[in-house]
Design a protein around this motif. Structure first.
Motif, PDB file in Angstrom:
ATOM      1  N   UNK A  18      88.311   2.342  49.956  1.00  0.00           N
ATOM      2  CA  UNK A  18      88.265   3.133  51.197  1.00  0.00           C
ATOM      3  C   UNK A  18      87.183   4.223  51.153  1.00  0.00           C
ATOM      4  N   UNK A  19      86.960   4.807  49.978  1.00  0.00           N
ATOM      5  CA  UNK A  19      85.937   5.847  49.838  1.00  0.00           C
ATOM      6  C   UNK A  19      84.550   5.221  49.963  1.00  0.00           C
ATOM      7  N   UNK A  20      84.402   3.987  49.512  1.00  0.00           N
ATOM      8  CA  UNK A  20      83.116   3.298  49.686  1.00  0.00           C
ATOM      9  C   UNK A  20      82.794   3.119  51.169  1.00  0.00           C
ATOM     10  N   UNK A  21      83.817   2.963  51.986  1.00  0.00           N
ATOM     11  CA  UNK A  21      83.608   2.818  53.430  1.00  0.00           C
ATOM     12  C   UNK A  21      83.439   4.166  54.130  1.00  0.00           C
ATOM     13  N   UNK A  22      84.044   5.220  53.563  1.00  0.00           N
ATOM     14  CA  UNK A  22      83.958   6.551  54.159  1.00  0.00           C
ATOM     15  C   UNK A  22      84.027   7.597  53.042  1.00  0.00           C
ATOM     16  N   UNK A  23      82.878   8.082  52.564  1.00  0.00           N
ATOM     17  CA  UNK A  23      82.861   9.043  51.452  1.00  0.00           C
ATOM     18  C   UNK A  23      83.655  10.320  51.709  1.00  0.00           C
ATOM     19  N   UNK A  24      83.895  10.657  52.961  1.00  0.00           N
ATOM     20  CA  UNK A  24      84.661  11.870  53.266  1.00  0.00           C
ATOM     21  C   UNK A  24      86.126  11.745  52.851  1.00  0.00           C
ATOM     22  N   UNK A  25      86.578  10.541  52.520  1.00  0.00           N
ATOM     23  CA  UNK A  25      87.957  10.354  52.063  1.00  0.00           C
ATOM     24  C   UNK A  25      88.161  10.868  50.636  1.00  0.00           C
ATOM     25  N   UNK A  26      87.098  11.119  49.907  1.00  0.00           N
ATOM     26  CA  UNK A  26      87.207  11.705  48.567  1.00  0.00           C
ATOM     27  C   UNK A  26      87.520  13.184  48.735  1.00  0.00           C
ATOM     28  N   UNK A  27      88.736  13.570  48.371  1.00  0.00           N
ATOM     29  CA  UNK A  27      89.161  14.951  48.574  1.00  0.00           C
ATOM     30  C   UNK A  27      88.939  15.828  47.350  1.00  0.00           C
ATOM     31  N   UNK A  28      88.536  15.228  46.234  1.00  0.00           N
ATOM     32  CA  UNK A  28      88.276  15.958  44.997  1.00  0.00           C
ATOM     33  C   UNK A  28      87.027  15.377  44.327  1.00  0.00           C
ATOM     34  N   UNK A  29      86.328  16.181  43.546  1.00  0.00           N
ATOM     35  CA  UNK A  29      85.158  15.653  42.839  1.00  0.00           C
ATOM     36  C   UNK A  29      85.480  14.437  41.969  1.00  0.00           C
ATOM     37  N   UNK A  30      86.644  14.433  41.324  1.00  0.00           N
ATOM     38  CA  UNK A  30      86.992  13.289  40.473  1.00  0.00           C
ATOM     39  C   UNK A  30      87.072  12.001  41.284  1.00  0.00           C
ATOM     40  N   UNK A  31      87.602  12.056  42.479  1.00  0.00           N
ATOM     41  CA  UNK A  31      87.673  10.851  43.315  1.00  0.00           C
ATOM     42  C   UNK A  31      86.274  10.331  43.629  1.00  0.00           C
ATOM     43  N   UNK A  32      85.354  11.243  43.938  1.00  0.00           N
ATOM     44  CA  UNK A  32      83.992  10.802  44.224  1.00  0.00           C
ATOM     45  C   UNK A  32      83.342  10.251  42.961  1.00  0.00           C
ATOM     46  N   UNK A  33      83.573  10.889  41.826  1.00  0.00           N
ATOM     47  CA  UNK A  33      83.012  10.391  40.559  1.00  0.00           C
ATOM     48  C   UNK A  33      83.486   8.976  40.294  1.00  0.00           C
ATOM     49  N   UNK A  34      84.787   8.739  40.447  1.00  0.00           N
ATOM     50  CA  UNK A  34      85.344   7.410  40.217  1.00  0.00           C
ATOM     51  C   UNK A  34      84.770   6.391  41.214  1.00  0.00           C
ATOM     52  N   UNK A  35      84.643   6.799  42.463  1.00  0.00           N
ATOM     53  CA  UNK A  35      84.094   5.890  43.475  1.00  0.00           C
ATOM     54  C   UNK A  35      82.627   5.574  43.189  1.00  0.00           C
ATOM     55  N   UNK A  36      81.895   6.549  42.699  1.00  0.00           N
ATOM     56  CA  UNK A  36      80.490   6.293  42.349  1.00  0.00           C
ATOM     57  C   UNK A  36      80.401   5.304  41.194  1.00  0.00           C
ATOM     58  N   UNK A  37      81.293   5.440  40.204  1.00  0.00           N
ATOM     59  CA  UNK A  37      81.291   4.467  39.107  1.00  0.00           C
ATOM     60  C   UNK A  37      81.646   3.075  39.630  1.00  0.00           C
ATOM     61  N   UNK A  38      82.685   2.988  40.439  1.00  0.00           N
ATOM     62  CA  UNK A  38      83.074   1.691  41.014  1.00  0.00           C
ATOM     63  C   UNK A  38      81.932   1.093  41.827  1.00  0.00           C
TER      64      UNK A  38
END
Length: 162
Positions: A18-38
């Motif tokens: 879901x974060x790949x479809x909408x980066x604003x769904x990452x509510x914490x830096x860790x979520x964005x970090x994990x999504x970037x790795x994925x």
């Protein structure tokens, strides 16, 4: 069900996808970090470029970013998270592993993220390059009977592909 590539042990379709479809769904830096790795695992160069902070001018570096994304990344270990000096700043320390020509490399970094325009962005990081590459051996890639199956099913190896 495919487990998420970020190592969260959650299904990909409810974790990073879901974060790949909408980066604003990452509510914490860790979520964005994990999504970037994925995104590296799924070869989603556009997502990686889009989640760099605008000051990084990532679009101008798209070719080198694509080269990194298209490497053979294997796993992510999030070591710690920290709040920054303001609510708009956060840090994630991690180790990401990749394989190249029979060697395993570890990218160890403390990444800095900023929250702007209702979205977290990756800004920069401090590298720790003290871990030398190591040869990949059968022992280092061997899956134990009770380990999670590498196919991503979420089952134990012995109950799935073992």
């Amino acid at each position: 069900m495919t487990l998420c590539f970020c190592g969260s042990k959650q299904p990909y379709d409810t974790c990073c996808q879901p974060i790949h479809h909408n980066p604003k769904l990452a509510t914490r830096p860790e979520q964005l970090m994990r999504a970037r790795f994925s995104a590296h695992i799924t070869k989603n160069v556009e997502f990686v470029v889009a989640t760099y902070h605008p000051s990084c001018h990532a679009a101008q570096e798209k070719d080198s970013i694509a080269e990194s994304v298209n490497s053979h990344w294997t796993r992510l270990e999030v070591l710690s998270t920290e709040e920054g000096s303001t609510d708009n700043e956060g840090f994630v320390s991690f180790q990401a592993y990749l394989e190249d020509e029979g060697l395993e490399y570890c990218l160890s970094e403390r990444s800095r993220f900023l929250f702007e325009n209702e979205q977290w962005f990756y800004v920069d990081g401090e590298l720790d390059d003290s871990t030398p590459p190591r040869p990949i051996t059968i022992e280092s890639t061997k899956v134990g009977r009770n380990d999670p199956c590498p196919c991503g099913s979420g089952k134990k190896y012995k109950k799935c592909c073992g």
